[in-house]
Enzyme design. Sequence first.
Site, PDB file in Angstrom:
ATOM      1  N   GLU A   8      46.583  40.184  34.403  1.00  0.00           N
ATOM      2  CA  GLU A   8      45.886  38.910  34.242  1.00  0.00           C
ATOM      3  C   GLU A   8      46.858  37.782  34.569  1.00  0.00           C
ATOM      4  OE1 GLU A   8      44.031  38.825  30.235  1.00  0.00           O
ATOM      5  OE2 GLU A   8      44.657  40.930  30.202  1.00  0.00           O
ATOM      6  N   ARG A  66      37.970  39.971  37.778  1.00  0.00           N
ATOM      7  CA  ARG A  66      37.265  38.914  37.055  1.00  0.00           C
ATOM      8  C   ARG A  66      38.006  37.593  37.236  1.00  0.00           C
ATOM      9  NH1 ARG A  66      33.562  37.684  33.551  1.00  0.00           N
ATOM     10  NH2 ARG A  66      33.980  36.137  31.917  1.00  0.00           N
ATOM     11  N   TYR A  68      37.781  33.429  35.749  1.00  0.00           N
ATOM     12  CA  TYR A  68      37.119  32.547  34.783  1.00  0.00           C
ATOM     13  C   TYR A  68      38.051  31.408  34.410  1.00  0.00           C
ATOM     14  CZ  TYR A  68      39.866  35.274  31.392  1.00  0.00           C
ATOM     15  OH  TYR A  68      40.879  35.905  30.710  1.00  0.00           O
ATOM     16  N   ASP A  70      40.023  29.335  31.530  1.00  0.00           N
ATOM     17  CA  ASP A  70      40.609  29.563  30.208  1.00  0.00           C
ATOM     18  C   ASP A  70      41.376  28.319  29.810  1.00  0.00           C
ATOM     19  OD1 ASP A  70      41.696  30.529  27.892  1.00  0.00           O
ATOM     20  OD2 ASP A  70      43.062  31.930  28.842  1.00  0.00           O
ATOM     21  N   GLU A  75      42.007  31.686  35.365  1.00  0.00           N
ATOM     22  CA  GLU A  75      42.639  32.973  35.107  1.00  0.00           C
ATOM     23  C   GLU A  75      41.955  34.026  35.972  1.00  0.00           C
ATOM     24  OE1 GLU A  75      43.828  35.988  31.436  1.00  0.00           O
ATOM     25  OE2 GLU A  75      43.584  33.829  31.118  1.00  0.00           O
ATOM     26  N   TRP A 435      33.752  44.980  31.216  1.00  0.00           N
ATOM     27  CA  TRP A 435      34.727  45.909  31.764  1.00  0.00           C
ATOM     28  C   TRP A 435      34.261  47.356  31.603  1.00  0.00           C
ATOM     29  CZ3 TRP A 435      38.368  44.223  34.890  1.00  0.00           C
ATOM     30  CH2 TRP A 435      38.836  42.910  34.758  1.00  0.00           C
TER      31      TRP A 435
END
Length: 478
Positions: A8, A66, A68, A70, A75, A435
Amino acid sequence: MDRIVGIETEYGCLLSDEEPHVNSELWPAKVKNYLFRKAKAGTIDLHYRDYEEPPGNGGFLLNGGRLYLDMGHIEYASPECLHLHDIVTYELAGDELLQSSLAALGADGRVSFIKNNVDHYTGATFGCHENYLMKREAQFTPPILGTLLTFLATRQIFTGAGRVGQSNPLAFDFEPPQPEAQVNFQLSQRADHIVNDIYQWVQFNRAIINARDEPLADYRKYRRLHLLIGDSNMSPFATALKIGTTSCVLSLLEDGRLPQNLVLADAVQSTRDISRDPTQRWIVDLENGKTIGALDVQWEFHQLAQKYLRNRSAETNWLLENWGFVLEALEQNQQSLIGGVDWITKKWLLETFMESEKLTWDHPWLQSIDLEYHNIDPARGLFFGVTPGKRIAEWNNSVRRPSGTHVPPANTRASGRAHAAAFFQNCDFPYVINWDSIACDSRDFLVMGDPFQTYDEEVDRFLAKPRPSGDAAPDEQL
């Protein structure tokens, strides 16, 4: 590698003087909206994931990963990867998605995404979190955890991204930091922000290991090791070393092969001491009262990995060979690691600039150069102007695959999830993507508890099931 891994990455956003700085939180949102609404890079969430992730805040991508928002920044979470080459490719895919979006929006000259871990002006830190799937039966006794912490604290000698200056964050008990000697340059960007060894919270008590037990898989078989200590690397070679060496050590842990009597007296303090040591001797105190150098620690882990893991796969052999190459070069020829180890590359660039401009370490220009090293724009980022040696250059070039932004790994459940994300782009009924599951409404779920399976056939059957008329896909309603 043969271990499910994901990364991440949190990105900073840097605006030029001509761009209004009130837009610093608007541009991450603009890029997120462009990727999901215009570029069709994935499928947006229709539901709350938690109180900080409302509908439309992000979604899953066609590569199985993914993206998104944050707390105001973007992220990107890579898809699950089984091989070392793949995890580096899909980590880089996040850079490509963001940079291509800026270009499409005509903003690549005014707005930059920065893949680093510190804000020199506010003292904030951005994370690069590593996730490793492990066997549930793996033993985490205090000696085993202590040995793992020793590896993680010392690996920064080749994984650190380097930084100018220092930060002095408050610990969890909010004691004022004690006055410290000035630090000109250090190995790691995250070292100053780690205040605990193992802890469950993330934002207010950053630990080397995050202790929450959230496997995102069948909890009876697996656990997920979630690490907060790592720096974001610009060098793909450094990313490979970071993930590959850690995976090797986790294999030793699962096999009961970790070294003995190699537990640090204080892993958090050792992390900071190694990062800040200008002599590069990197001496740390062990729990048994002895001292040892970080290089010697890494050689111990390397030798055990050579003994027990060699020939498990071609990738493992590549990793072991290059782990040894880097440890030897750190001691004898650091110049050979330019372009491969980020802190060495950055320090060389800074010292070259300082010499040409007759500057000292406290000049504000150096912080600007520090940031520009991490600019993901190949036309502007200082990392991209460095020419590494043949060994490093070949790896760095081999993992840059354009298809990584929209084609998932073919050997993990990211494949099935990506198929679902593509399908849901063209439907008008409620859906949920997670997930470890997908759903077409609140009553119809497909659980994907094994990250080693692709679930391609299961997802095909699930999506082909007849739905009530109100839940039908557009082409089924015709």
